[in-house]
Each structure stands twice: as structure tokens, then as C-alpha cells.
Write a protein that holds these residues in place. Sequence first.
Motif, PDB file in Angstrom:
ATOM      1  N   GLY A  59       0.808  -1.203   0.000  1.00 54.79           N
ATOM      2  CA  GLY A  59       0.000   0.000   0.000  1.00 54.79           C
ATOM      3  C   GLY A  59       0.848   1.262   0.000  1.00 54.79           C
ATOM      4  O   GLY A  59       2.081   1.226  -0.114  1.00 54.79           O
ATOM      5  N   GLN A  60       0.189   2.398   0.122  1.00 54.44           N
ATOM      6  CA  GLN A  60       0.888   3.667   0.126  1.00 54.44           C
ATOM      7  C   GLN A  60       1.633   3.858   1.444  1.00 54.44           C
ATOM      8  O   GLN A  60       1.275   3.295   2.476  1.00 54.44           O
ATOM      9  CB  GLN A  60      -0.100   4.809  -0.090  1.00 54.44           C
ATOM     10  CG  GLN A  60      -0.768   4.789  -1.458  1.00 54.44           C
ATOM     11  CD  GLN A  60      -1.735   5.944  -1.628  1.00 54.44           C
ATOM     12  OE1 GLN A  60      -2.083   6.624  -0.668  1.00 54.44           O
ATOM     13  NE2 GLN A  60      -2.158   6.170  -2.848  1.00 54.44           N
ATOM     14  N   GLU A  61       2.670   4.660   1.391  1.00 52.74           N
ATOM     15  CA  GLU A  61       3.499   4.888   2.567  1.00 52.74           C
ATOM     16  C   GLU A  61       2.870   5.863   3.548  1.00 52.74           C
ATOM     17  O   GLU A  61       3.301   5.932   4.702  1.00 52.74           O
ATOM     18  CB  GLU A  61       4.875   5.400   2.134  1.00 52.74           C
ATOM     19  CG  GLU A  61       5.651   4.396   1.302  1.00 52.74           C
ATOM     20  CD  GLU A  61       6.994   4.937   0.853  1.00 52.74           C
ATOM     21  OE1 GLU A  61       7.843   4.135   0.452  1.00 52.74           O
ATOM     22  OE2 GLU A  61       7.192   6.171   0.902  1.00 52.74           O
ATOM     23  N   SER A  62       1.880   6.608   3.122  1.00 56.08           N
ATOM     24  CA  SER A  62       1.212   7.559   3.998  1.00 56.08           C
ATOM     25  C   SER A  62      -0.195   7.795   3.461  1.00 56.08           C
ATOM     26  O   SER A  62      -0.493   7.437   2.317  1.00 56.08           O
ATOM     27  CB  SER A  62       1.991   8.888   4.062  1.00 56.08           C
ATOM     28  OG  SER A  62       1.860   9.593   2.844  1.00 56.08           O
ATOM     29  N   GLY A  65      -0.110   9.503   0.099  1.00 54.80           N
ATOM     30  CA  GLY A  65       0.645   8.914  -0.995  1.00 54.80           C
ATOM     31  C   GLY A  65       2.044   8.518  -0.555  1.00 54.80           C
ATOM     32  O   GLY A  65       2.396   8.551   0.642  1.00 54.80           O
ATOM     33  N   ASP A  66       2.850   8.118  -1.513  1.00 56.00           N
ATOM     34  CA  ASP A  66       4.221   7.697  -1.227  1.00 56.00           C
ATOM     35  C   ASP A  66       5.117   8.915  -0.998  1.00 56.00           C
ATOM     36  O   ASP A  66       4.834  10.027  -1.446  1.00 56.00           O
ATOM     37  CB  ASP A  66       4.774   6.870  -2.389  1.00 56.00           C
ATOM     38  CG  ASP A  66       4.012   5.565  -2.563  1.00 56.00           C
ATOM     39  OD1 ASP A  66       3.394   5.122  -1.576  1.00 56.00           O
ATOM     40  OD2 ASP A  66       4.021   5.019  -3.678  1.00 56.00           O
ATOM     41  N   ARG A 162      -6.652   0.533  -8.658  1.00 53.63           N
ATOM     42  CA  ARG A 162      -6.130   0.999  -7.362  1.00 53.63           C
ATOM     43  C   ARG A 162      -5.690   2.452  -7.440  1.00 53.63           C
ATOM     44  O   ARG A 162      -5.953   3.245  -6.524  1.00 53.63           O
ATOM     45  CB  ARG A 162      -4.965   0.097  -6.936  1.00 53.63           C
ATOM     46  CG  ARG A 162      -4.290   0.499  -5.639  1.00 53.63           C
ATOM     47  CD  ARG A 162      -3.044  -0.337  -5.415  1.00 53.63           C
ATOM     48  NE  ARG A 162      -3.365  -1.698  -5.106  1.00 53.63           N
ATOM     49  CZ  ARG A 162      -3.174  -2.282  -3.919  1.00 53.63           C
ATOM     50  NH1 ARG A 162      -2.642  -1.577  -2.933  1.00 53.63           N
ATOM     51  NH2 ARG A 162      -3.477  -3.537  -3.722  1.00 53.63           N
ATOM     52  N   ARG A 163      -5.035   2.812  -8.521  1.00 55.10           N
ATOM     53  CA  ARG A 163      -4.556   4.188  -8.660  1.00 55.10           C
ATOM     54  C   ARG A 163      -5.720   5.171  -8.782  1.00 55.10           C
ATOM     55  O   ARG A 163      -5.721   6.230  -8.144  1.00 55.10           O
ATOM     56  CB  ARG A 163      -3.652   4.294  -9.895  1.00 55.10           C
ATOM     57  CG  ARG A 163      -2.980   5.643 -10.079  1.00 55.10           C
ATOM     58  CD  ARG A 163      -1.916   5.565 -11.156  1.00 55.10           C
ATOM     59  NE  ARG A 163      -2.483   5.270 -12.462  1.00 55.10           N
ATOM     60  CZ  ARG A 163      -2.900   6.217 -13.310  1.00 55.10           C
ATOM     61  NH1 ARG A 163      -2.782   7.500 -12.992  1.00 55.10           N
ATOM     62  NH2 ARG A 163      -3.394   5.891 -14.479  1.00 55.10           N
ATOM     63  N   ASP A 166      -7.514   5.413  -5.311  1.00 54.50           N
ATOM     64  CA  ASP A 166      -6.761   6.199  -4.337  1.00 54.50           C
ATOM     65  C   ASP A 166      -6.835   7.697  -4.636  1.00 54.50           C
ATOM     66  O   ASP A 166      -6.751   8.520  -3.720  1.00 54.50           O
ATOM     67  CB  ASP A 166      -5.300   5.748  -4.314  1.00 54.50           C
ATOM     68  CG  ASP A 166      -5.133   4.359  -3.724  1.00 54.50           C
ATOM     69  OD1 ASP A 166      -6.034   3.929  -2.981  1.00 54.50           O
ATOM     70  OD2 ASP A 166      -4.110   3.700  -4.009  1.00 54.50           O
ATOM     71  N   ARG A 167      -6.982   8.044  -5.898  1.00 53.90           N
ATOM     72  CA  ARG A 167      -7.110   9.458  -6.262  1.00 53.90           C
ATOM     73  C   ARG A 167      -8.548   9.954  -6.174  1.00 53.90           C
ATOM     74  O   ARG A 167      -8.812  11.123  -6.462  1.00 53.90           O
ATOM     75  CB  ARG A 167      -6.600   9.677  -7.685  1.00 53.90           C
ATOM     76  CG  ARG A 167      -5.129   9.396  -7.863  1.00 53.90           C
ATOM     77  CD  ARG A 167      -4.614   9.901  -9.178  1.00 53.90           C
ATOM     78  NE  ARG A 167      -5.475   9.573 -10.310  1.00 53.90           N
ATOM     79  CZ  ARG A 167      -5.199   9.857 -11.574  1.00 53.90           C
ATOM     80  NH1 ARG A 167      -4.075  10.492 -11.867  1.00 53.90           N
ATOM     81  NH2 ARG A 167      -6.024   9.510 -12.537  1.00 53.90           N
TER      82      ARG A 167
END
Length: 348
Positions: A59-62, A65-66, A162-163, A166-167
Amino acid sequence: GTRLQRLATSWLCHIFLPVMSYLSKISAAAQLVHEDEFRRMLEPGRKKMDKLIGRLPKGQESPFGDFPTDYTRPGDEQKRASALAVMGTASLSTPRTLEPLASARGKTTPRTARLTPREPQSARSTKLSPRSPQATPRGLESSGPPMAGAFKRRNIEPSEFRRFYDRNDLPIQIMHTGTQNRIAWKVDVEKLDYHHYLPIFFDGLREKEEPYRFFAVEGVYNLLEKGGSKILPVVPQLIIPIKKALNTRDGEVMVTTMKVLQTLVLSAEMVGEALVPYYRQILPVLNIFKSATKSTFDQMDYSQRKRMDLGALIDETLEILETHGGEDAFINIKYVVPTYESAVLCGV
């Protein structure tokens, strides 16, 4: 009294029973969620282990986002060094490090590697003649070629779904009900641009994590149910997402993809014939797993209603493709899957 009875009967038949039947039917996406909960009881850390070895995307780091690429992330050694500096002790050092150890008197004692019991025996084996069987390394004669890995699961790459999710670029949100969740579309499904959204949802079929998988699978079924004539022009754009999902060679992803493929063929006219030119991209993986049928011997398989048997589902999918693919479907299927027997010529 008679009028009230008629009103109650009309309300029961036209409102209550359809709503209850709609809510009681478990969708394919909700069934996958239930299966995850059952598997979590038997294999608690299965998905966590798959993510550690790279089979599932991370998953994303935060929440935002990354991190940037030039951001320096503290490694394990830095974390270990900082932990030792804070604790002020070397109790966290592992016994495998070959660093000099501090004795109780303050002197450093160099560590020596321990000798295994087989080392003296290997030293004596050098005195044997080259023709003696004991001089041959153990296991060298019986070692064959390496495994091809045709049935090995592939690493799943992050999908476009997924992208976009997430946006927050998809007009969907979750709707919680009593027995299962559903998708609440922010716009009418009939008004969506199928050339844009349908390939995105198909690309999310290879996801195995929530909420991506639930939204992708449930959204695909909703789009195919209300697509009608909009589905046929989008078929060429769906081949690559279907191929990527099948090439993962993951049993769960392949079962979900084949169920969606059957629904796609039956969703509109001429869709089955439009898929015939793309059989060489879709069917090779099905040819590999065609014999992957569960052997239960004399036992009863109570999960047949879930349609999770890979081999049986492949046969069913090939029959549907042949039945709705026109007169050229069988010869194209036979070219890629040589063991397939026609379901139309046999009178099935």
C-alpha cells in the motif's frame, strides 16, 4: 377490511418480497469477502506473508501517498543502531554476527565459526578414490533439471483501478446493508462512459485486497448488467486486463476472472463472437490449468455451490465461449486447447 387486505397483499408482493430477495442474494464480491474471513481463521497470516514476499502489491506509505524518491528512509541497520543507542545495551545483537564479543572482564574475544559434525567426514572423503560412490557429492547424481514453474503463482502488480480509487476519481462509494455491502453509484450507471470506466474496473479483477477487490468485482457486474449495447465496442480494451488477471496464475483471481468472462459473453449480443480473435491471448493459461480439478475420491464436496473448482470452471467457460462464439469458435479453441472436446457437436 377487504380493501386493507388488498393493499397489504399488493405491498407484500410488489415491494417487500422483491426487496428481500434483492438483499438476500449474495453477490460475487460479497462471497469473496466471506471466503477471506473463513480463510483468515485457517491461515491467519497468509496475506501478510504474500505481501512480504512480493506476491501482493504494498500500500501507500502515507495517507497522502508515497514519499518522494529523494527522501532518505531509515533502514533496518539505522533503526537497530538507534535502538541500541537509546537502550544503551547490546542485548539485541544476534548470535550470527561474527563481530568480537565483549567478555565479563572487559576483554574482546574473537568469535570462531562452529564446525559442523560433517566437516571431519568430508575431510576423510578426499582420501577416497574418484571411482568410489562415496566420493560423489550427495544428491548430485539424482538432481534433475529445475522446475519450470508453470503452475507457480506470479507476483500481482498494482492495478490501474487501485490508482484511480486512491485518487478518488471513481464515482462509487460503499453502501452497508445487513448481510453484505453494495456499491452506491454517485451517478447513473447507464450514463457512464464505458470506454473509460469498464477497462478500469476490469483491471481491478486481479486485486486481492479490500476495498479494491470488492469495488472492482461488484462494479464490473453492475456495469455488465446495465451496459447493453455499450459493451460490444469496448471488448478490445478488455483483453489486456483479462490477460493480466489470468497470467497471475492465482487460483482465486482466475476463478473470479472466468466468472466475469462468462458474464461478459452473456451480457450482450455478438460479444462472444467479438472475443474469438483474442482466444490466443486468453486461453493459453486455461490450457495449463484445464486438468486442475479437485479430487475428492468418495468424499462430498460441499463447496460446489461456490463454483471454486478451477478445472470444472475452465470447462464451463470454454463451453460458453464455443456456444456463443459462432462457427469459428471451436476450431480456434481447439488450436489453443488441444484436449477440448466440442460441447455443440456432442449434443450437450
